[in-house]
Design a protein around this motif. Structure first.
Motif, mmCIF file in Angstrom:
data_model
loop_
_atom_site.group_PDB
_atom_site.id
_atom_site.type_symbol
_atom_site.label_atom_id
_atom_site.label_comp_id
_atom_site.label_asym_id
_atom_site.label_seq_id
_atom_site.Cartn_x
_atom_site.Cartn_y
_atom_site.Cartn_z
ATOM 1 N N LYS A 1 4.023 12.175 -1.435
ATOM 2 C CA LYS A 1 4.716 12.885 -0.347
ATOM 3 C C LYS A 1 4.173 14.304 -0.231
ATOM 4 O O LYS A 1 3.845 14.761 0.852
ATOM 5 C CB LYS A 1 6.224 12.975 -0.593
ATOM 6 C CG LYS A 1 7.076 11.765 -0.351
ATOM 7 C CD LYS A 1 7.240 11.357 1.081
ATOM 8 C CE LYS A 1 6.148 10.425 1.499
ATOM 9 N NZ LYS A 1 6.297 9.019 1.189
ATOM 10 N N SER B 1 6.167 -3.900 3.330
ATOM 11 C CA SER B 1 5.505 -3.080 4.342
ATOM 12 C C SER B 1 6.507 -2.583 5.366
ATOM 13 O O SER B 1 7.173 -3.381 6.014
ATOM 14 C CB SER B 1 4.422 -3.911 5.052
ATOM 15 O OG SER B 1 3.843 -3.180 6.101
ATOM 16 N N GLN B 2 6.619 -1.273 5.493
ATOM 17 C CA GLN B 2 7.504 -0.697 6.498
ATOM 18 C C GLN B 2 7.131 -1.235 7.867
ATOM 19 O O GLN B 2 7.971 -1.794 8.559
ATOM 20 C CB GLN B 2 7.388 0.836 6.458
ATOM 21 C CG GLN B 2 8.391 1.625 7.297
ATOM 22 C CD GLN B 2 8.116 1.628 8.787
ATOM 23 O OE1 GLN B 2 9.025 1.333 9.594
ATOM 24 N NE2 GLN B 2 6.897 1.907 9.187
ATOM 25 N N SER B 3 5.880 -1.058 8.245
ATOM 26 C CA SER B 3 5.435 -1.408 9.602
ATOM 27 C C SER B 3 5.226 -2.903 9.787
ATOM 28 O O SER B 3 5.330 -3.422 10.891
ATOM 29 C CB SER B 3 4.113 -0.695 9.902
ATOM 30 O OG SER B 3 3.104 -1.167 9.015
ATOM 31 N N SER C 1 6.599 8.337 4.805
ATOM 32 C CA SER C 1 7.692 7.366 4.700
ATOM 33 C C SER C 1 8.781 7.870 3.755
ATOM 34 O O SER C 1 8.494 8.328 2.650
ATOM 35 C CB SER C 1 7.099 6.056 4.180
ATOM 36 O OG SER C 1 8.070 5.053 4.161
ATOM 37 N N VAL D 1 5.174 10.248 9.870
ATOM 38 C CA VAL D 1 4.120 9.530 9.151
ATOM 39 C C VAL D 1 4.502 9.350 7.684
ATOM 40 O O VAL D 1 4.320 8.281 7.103
ATOM 41 C CB VAL D 1 2.762 10.259 9.314
ATOM 42 C CG1 VAL D 1 1.761 9.774 8.282
ATOM 43 C CG2 VAL D 1 2.212 10.033 10.726
ATOM 44 N N GLU E 1 0.417 14.494 1.002
ATOM 45 C CA GLU E 1 0.092 14.055 2.360
ATOM 46 C C GLU E 1 0.599 14.998 3.440
ATOM 47 O O GLU E 1 -0.014 15.093 4.497
ATOM 48 C CB GLU E 1 0.555 12.617 2.626
ATOM 49 C CG GLU E 1 2.028 12.413 2.732
ATOM 50 C CD GLU E 1 2.399 10.967 3.066
ATOM 51 O OE1 GLU E 1 1.727 10.332 3.878
ATOM 52 O OE2 GLU E 1 3.393 10.487 2.488
ATOM 53 N N THR F 1 0.138 -3.439 8.212
ATOM 54 C CA THR F 1 -0.931 -2.882 7.382
ATOM 55 C C THR F 1 -2.048 -3.916 7.153
ATOM 56 O O THR F 1 -1.808 -4.990 6.596
ATOM 57 C CB THR F 1 -0.338 -2.366 6.057
ATOM 58 O OG1 THR F 1 0.579 -1.326 6.386
ATOM 59 C CG2 THR F 1 -1.396 -1.835 5.121
ATOM 60 N N ALA G 1 0.849 -1.198 0.000
ATOM 61 C CA ALA G 1 0.000 0.000 0.000
ATOM 62 C C ALA G 1 0.884 1.247 0.000
ATOM 63 O O ALA G 1 2.016 1.213 0.487
ATOM 64 C CB ALA G 1 -0.894 0.005 1.239
ATOM 65 N N GLY G 2 0.346 2.340 -0.526
ATOM 66 C CA GLY G 2 0.984 3.660 -0.426
ATOM 67 C C GLY G 2 2.405 3.682 -0.959
ATOM 68 O O GLY G 2 2.706 3.229 -2.073
ATOM 69 N N THR G 3 3.283 4.217 -0.145
ATOM 70 C CA THR G 3 4.690 4.342 -0.533
ATOM 71 C C THR G 3 5.320 2.981 -0.800
ATOM 72 O O THR G 3 6.139 2.833 -1.718
ATOM 73 C CB THR G 3 5.439 5.104 0.583
ATOM 74 O OG1 THR G 3 5.006 6.462 0.537
ATOM 75 C CG2 THR G 3 6.936 5.048 0.417
ATOM 76 N N SER G 4 4.957 1.977 -0.025
ATOM 77 C CA SER G 4 5.526 0.638 -0.230
ATOM 78 C C SER G 4 5.094 0.085 -1.587
ATOM 79 O O SER G 4 5.850 -0.638 -2.249
ATOM 80 C CB SER G 4 5.092 -0.297 0.895
ATOM 81 O OG SER G 4 5.571 0.178 2.129
HETATM 82 C C1 F6R Z 1 3.152 7.429 2.828
HETATM 83 C C2 F6R Z 1 2.944 6.374 3.788
HETATM 84 C C3 F6R Z 1 1.882 5.354 3.533
HETATM 85 C C4 F6R Z 1 2.430 3.949 3.817
HETATM 86 C C5 F6R Z 1 1.325 2.893 3.677
HETATM 87 C C6 F6R Z 1 1.872 1.487 3.840
HETATM 88 O O1 F6R Z 1 4.196 8.266 3.188
HETATM 89 O O2 F6R Z 1 3.639 6.309 4.774
HETATM 90 O O3 F6R Z 1 1.402 5.449 2.237
HETATM 91 O O4 F6R Z 1 3.481 3.710 2.905
HETATM 92 O O5 F6R Z 1 0.347 3.128 4.631
HETATM 93 O O6 F6R Z 1 2.450 1.307 5.078
HETATM 94 P P1 F6R Z 1 3.395 0.078 5.372
HETATM 95 O O7 F6R Z 1 4.592 0.214 4.506
HETATM 96 O O8 F6R Z 1 3.726 0.184 6.835
HETATM 97 O O9 F6R Z 1 2.618 -1.167 5.037
#
Ligand code: F6R
Length: 357
Positions: A238, A102-104, A155, A153, A241, A107, A55-58
């Motif tokens: 970027k 996924s960073q976190s 990324s 927030v 947001e 998600t 999702a998103g940046t990932s």
């Molecule tokens: C944008 C941002 C979000 C996350 C997205 C996925 O700057 O931070 O778009 O990239 O919510 O989050 P993760 O990578 O944690 O799954």
């Protein structure tokens, strides 16, 4: 801790060269070979198609990763937005491998897909900054991003870490498949780290561009072709947001199919030009919008630059240009938000990790 930095986002942008060097160290053996889990290598080798889910940046990092895996490792790749995949699953190949980025690692949209594909019995690899996270525990394999905690927030360093790890994964797979390669990812990532240092030292130049061109605008467009298009998508995310400027990234060639109608006198258009094979065509697009009054800013790579360009990015390997070109995009968003007195690290309506569908 932020230390002397006013915001986590700026600190995390500046950490990117160090993250590149840490990734090189963590993914390299003492005799300079790539160090990846034999199971991951086997899973990559055994699949007939890769489905990247994020999702998103990932997701934007996944779009770049697709190019590495297809071009270097010769495996077809589809990149899907997790929340879309859940409800509209495409026809799968015989031996798919799912790669969750996924960073976190928390998600919910991505987890929903993971649960579903596990029920179907397919293997999953998670690429995450948090090794003990849900997506990491529930997948068969994990690759760590080594970016360190990302607090802002928006990324930044996770995106560049994801792209670096995807490049290493693609090369490792190519080696496992005994494909011919003239691309040394560690050497090229070391060059990227140095380029990132040069870029993060140019904050004043970017701040000046923001002051001159994005001060009061309500909207902004990012145009690029090929790999640069993916960075445009990330750059626009970027900007919107954290500065709340309505921003969109477009493929240069799509402009004349509709979007160019939005260009008015003074509309900011940011163009990224790092790819030799599309340099002439993107320059053509810049002229088209400039002729309709757009306020154009070209971010080009050294070697492809022209006198009127707004900013020149140091030269890095053609495959890895997003790692360099995204840095000025991150800084543009940062300064645009700062100049509008926005809460840079905690933009309205957004959470760091989206744990509900
Ligand atoms: C944008 C941002 C979000 C996350 C997205 C996925 O700057 O931070 O778009 O990239 O919510 O989050 P993760 O990578 O944690 O799954």
């Amino acid at each position: 801790e932020k230390g002397t930095y006013p915001h986590f986002m700026l600190k995390e942008i500046d950490e990117q060269p160090f993250v590149m060097r840490r990734i090189i160290k963590e993914y390299q053996t003492e005799d300079n070979k790539l160090k990846l889990d034999a199971d991951v290598r086997q899973a990559m080798k055994a699949c007939d198609r890769i489905y990247i889910i994020a999702a998103g940046t990932s997701y934007h990092a996944g779009l770049v990763g697709k190019e590495f895996i297809e071009k270097l490792a010769n495996i077809p790749v589809e990149v899907h937005i997790a929340s879309e995949f859940s409800y509209n699953m495409p026809l799968l190949s015989e031996n798919p491998l799912f790669v969750f980025i996924s960073q976190s690692g928390e998600t919910a949209d991505s987890r929903a897909v993971l649960v579903r594909i596990k029920e179907l019995g397919h293997p999953a690899l998670t690429i995450t900054n948090v090794p003990g996270s849900t997506l990491s525990r529930e997948a068969d394999y994990t690759l760590n991003l080594y970016a360190g905690p990302e607090i802002a927030v928006a990324s930044t360093k996770a995106y560049t870490a994801q792209i670096a790890v995807l490049a290493i994964l693609a090369v490792d797979t190519a080696q496992a498949k005994e494909l011919e390669l003239d691309f040394d990812p560690m050497q090229e990532l070391a060059i990227v780290a140095n380029a990132m240092e040069v870029l993060t030292d140019q904050k004043e130049a970017i701040e000046e561009l923001v002051r001159e061109n994005l001060g009061t605008t309500r909207n902004a467009f990012f145009i690029g072709r090929s790999t640069d298009y993916h960075v445009c998508q990330e750059g626009s995310l970027k900007l919107k947001e954290i500065s709340y400027i309505q921003a969109e990234g477009f493929a240069g060639g799509e402009l004349k199919h509709g979007t160019i109608a939005l260009i008015e006198e003074g509309t900011p258009v940011i163009a990224i030009a790092t790819q030799e094979n599309v340099n002439l065509s993107i320059r053509g697009n810049v002229q088209e919008v400039a002729a309709r009054g757009a306020n154009t800013m070209v971010f080009s790579m050294k070697g492809l630059e022209q006198d009127t360009d707004a900013f020149v990015i140091p030269h890095v390997h053609e495959l890895l240009t997003p790692l360099a070109s995204v840095v000025p995009m991150q800084l543009l968003a940062y300064y645009a938000a700062l100049h509008r007195d926005c809460d840079v690290d905690k933009p309205r309506n957004l959470a760091k990790s989206v744990t509900v569908e």
